[in-house]
Design an enzyme around this catalytic site. Structure first.
Site, PDB file in Angstrom:
ATOM      1  NE  ARG A  15       7.485  -0.519   9.816  1.00 30.75           N
ATOM      2  CZ  ARG A  15       6.353  -0.278   9.183  1.00 30.75           C
ATOM      3  NH1 ARG A  15       6.382   0.234   7.971  1.00 30.75           N
ATOM      4  NH2 ARG A  15       5.205  -0.554   9.728  1.00 30.75           N
TER       5      ARG A  15
ATOM      6  CE  LYS B 139      -2.386  -0.146   3.624  1.00 24.62           C
ATOM      7  NZ  LYS B 139      -1.915   0.845   4.583  1.00 24.62           N
TER       8      LYS B 139
ATOM      9  NE  ARG C 250       7.345  -3.448   6.022  1.00 24.52           N
ATOM     10  CZ  ARG C 250       6.106  -2.982   6.113  1.00 24.52           C
ATOM     11  NH1 ARG C 250       5.545  -2.392   5.074  1.00 24.52           N
ATOM     12  NH2 ARG C 250       5.410  -3.110   7.210  1.00 24.52           N
TER      13      ARG C 250
ATOM     14  NE  ARG D 198       2.297  -3.723  11.595  1.00 22.64           N
ATOM     15  CZ  ARG D 198       3.064  -3.574  10.524  1.00 22.64           C
ATOM     16  NH1 ARG D 198       4.092  -4.351  10.334  1.00 22.64           N
ATOM     17  NH2 ARG D 198       2.785  -2.633   9.648  1.00 22.64           N
TER      18      ARG D 198
ATOM     19  NE  ARG E 200      -3.730   0.305  10.573  1.00 23.52           N
ATOM     20  CZ  ARG E 200      -2.601   0.856  10.159  1.00 23.52           C
ATOM     21  NH1 ARG E 200      -2.605   1.909   9.395  1.00 23.52           N
ATOM     22  NH2 ARG E 200      -1.442   0.349  10.512  1.00 23.52           N
TER      23      ARG E 200
HETATM   24  P1  AMP Z   1       1.553   1.652   9.170  1.00 23.17           P
HETATM   25  O1  AMP Z   1       2.843   2.319   8.768  1.00 23.17           O
HETATM   26  O2  AMP Z   1       0.356   2.224   8.488  1.00 23.17           O
HETATM   27  O3  AMP Z   1       1.645   0.158   9.061  1.00 23.17           O
HETATM   28  O4  AMP Z   1       1.337   1.987  10.727  1.00 23.17           O
HETATM   29  C1  AMP Z   1       2.277   1.588  11.689  1.00 23.17           C
HETATM   30  C2  AMP Z   1       1.621   1.571  13.053  1.00 23.17           C
HETATM   31  O5  AMP Z   1       1.147   2.886  13.391  1.00 23.17           O
HETATM   32  C3  AMP Z   1       0.404   0.687  13.176  1.00 23.17           C
HETATM   33  O6  AMP Z   1       0.726  -0.677  13.422  1.00 23.17           O
HETATM   34  C4  AMP Z   1      -0.323   1.327  14.365  1.00 23.17           C
HETATM   35  O7  AMP Z   1       0.313   1.015  15.579  1.00 23.17           O
HETATM   36  C5  AMP Z   1      -0.081   2.807  14.107  1.00 23.17           C
HETATM   37  N1  AMP Z   1      -1.146   3.399  13.274  1.00 23.17           N
HETATM   38  C6  AMP Z   1      -1.020   3.944  12.041  1.00 23.17           C
HETATM   39  N2  AMP Z   1      -2.184   4.422  11.598  1.00 23.17           N
HETATM   40  C7  AMP Z   1      -3.093   4.167  12.565  1.00 23.17           C
HETATM   41  C8  AMP Z   1      -4.482   4.404  12.699  1.00 23.17           C
HETATM   42  N3  AMP Z   1      -5.194   4.996  11.726  1.00 23.17           N
HETATM   43  N4  AMP Z   1      -5.104   4.008  13.844  1.00 23.17           N
HETATM   44  C9  AMP Z   1      -4.417   3.416  14.837  1.00 23.17           C
HETATM   45  N5  AMP Z   1      -3.097   3.143  14.768  1.00 23.17           N
HETATM   46  C10 AMP Z   1      -2.428   3.521  13.653  1.00 23.17           C
END
Ligand code: AMP
Length: 201
Positions: free
Chosen positions: A133, A13, A127, A144, A88
Site C-alpha cells: 500500500r 478495524k 502490514r 496517518r 473521519r
Molecule cells: P483506510 O483504508 O480507511 O485506512 O483509508 C485509506 C485512505 O483513504 C485514508 O488514509 C484517506 O486518505 C482516505 N480516506 C478513507 N476514508 C476517508 C474519509 N472518510 N475521509 C477522508 N479520507 C478518507
C-alpha cells in the site's frame, strides 16, 4: 442496523468490520476501499483522491461524503450497513447524520476500537511488509496516526454526547475483540417482527 466503526489505522478495524458485517448480514462500507477502487479505475473522484491518499492525508470531506451518499442509494443498504473509515471528521459525522435523517434513519451504535500507540505502529509496519500500500511507508504511517489523532478522535466526544459510543478493547486476539463487539451490538439489535410493516432500522 446502522453502525459506525471508529479506530486508528492498524487497530484491526478492517478485519473486525468484515466479520461483523457477515454476522449482522449488512454491507460493509469502507470508504478507504471504495476510494482505492476509484483510484485504480482512474475515475475523476479516484484521480483527485490519489494525491491526498498517497501521502497519508484525508481526502476532502465533500468527496468522502459523496462516495458514501452514492453507495447508500443501493438497495442492499436498506437493511442497514457498517461504516468503516467514515466518518473521519466532525463535519463528516454531521453530514452522515443529515444523510440518514433524509432517509428517516439514524445510527444505532458507534464502536471505538482502542489500541495502544506502540502496538499500532508495530501492526502497521508489519502490514506494510505484507501488502503493497502506497500509504504504508514509515512517513505516511506517522502522518496517518497524527491525522487520526487530530481529526478523528474528536468523534469519540461527538458520539459520546449522542449516547451511542461503545469503546472496544482491541489489544487482545481477534476472537477476543470480536466477542466484545458482538456483545456491544447484540444489546442494540432489534430483530424484525414478521407481523410488523417494514420501517426504518
Ligand atoms: P483506510 O483504508 O480507511 O485506512 O483509508 C485509506 C485512505 O483513504 C485514508 O488514509 C484517506 O486518505 C482516505 N480516506 C478513507 N476514508 C476517508 C474519509 N472518510 N475521509 C477522508 N479520507 C478518507
Amino acid at each position: 442496523m446502522l453502525i459506525v466503526f471508529l479506530g486508528p489505522p492498524g487497530a484491526g478495524k478492517g478485519t473486525q468490520a468484515v466479520r461483523l458485517s457477515e454476522y449482522l448480514g449488512v454491507p460493509h462500507l469502507s470508504t478507504g476501499a471504495m476510494l482505492r477502487q476509484a483510484k485504480r479505475e482512474q475515475t475523476p473522484h479516484g484521480v483527485l483522491a490519489a494525491s491526498f491518499m498517497d501521502g497519508g492525508g484525508l481526502v476532502p470531506d465533500w468527496l468522502a461524503v459523496d462516495v458514501v451518499d452514492d453507495r447508500l442509494q443501493d438497495a442492499d443498504c436498506n437493511a442497514g450497513c457498517l461504516f468503516d473509515g467514515f466518518p473521519r471528521t466532525v463535519p463528516q459525522a454531521e453530514e452522515l447524520d443529515a444523510m440518514l435523517a433524509r432517509r428517516g434513519r439514524r445510527l444505532d451504535v458507534a464502536l471505538d476500537l482502542v489500541v495502544a500507540c506502540e502496538e499500532l505502529v508495530r501492526r502497521l509496519h508489519s502490514r506494510a511488509r505484507k501488502e503493497d500500500r502506497a500509504d504504508d511507508t514509515p512517513e505516511a504511517i506517522r502522518h496517518r496516526l497524527k491525522v487520526y489523532q487530530e481529526r478523528t478522535t474528536p468523534l469519540t466526544d461527538y458520539y459520546e454526547r449522542v449516547g451511542i459510543l461503545r469503546p472496544i478493547d482491541g489489544m487482545g486476539s481477534p476472537d477476543e475483540t470480536f466477542a466484545q463487539i458482538k456483545q456491544a451490538v447484540d444489546g442494540r439489535r432489534s430483530f424484525p417482527c414478521p407481523n410488523c410493516p417494514p420501517g426504518p432500522s
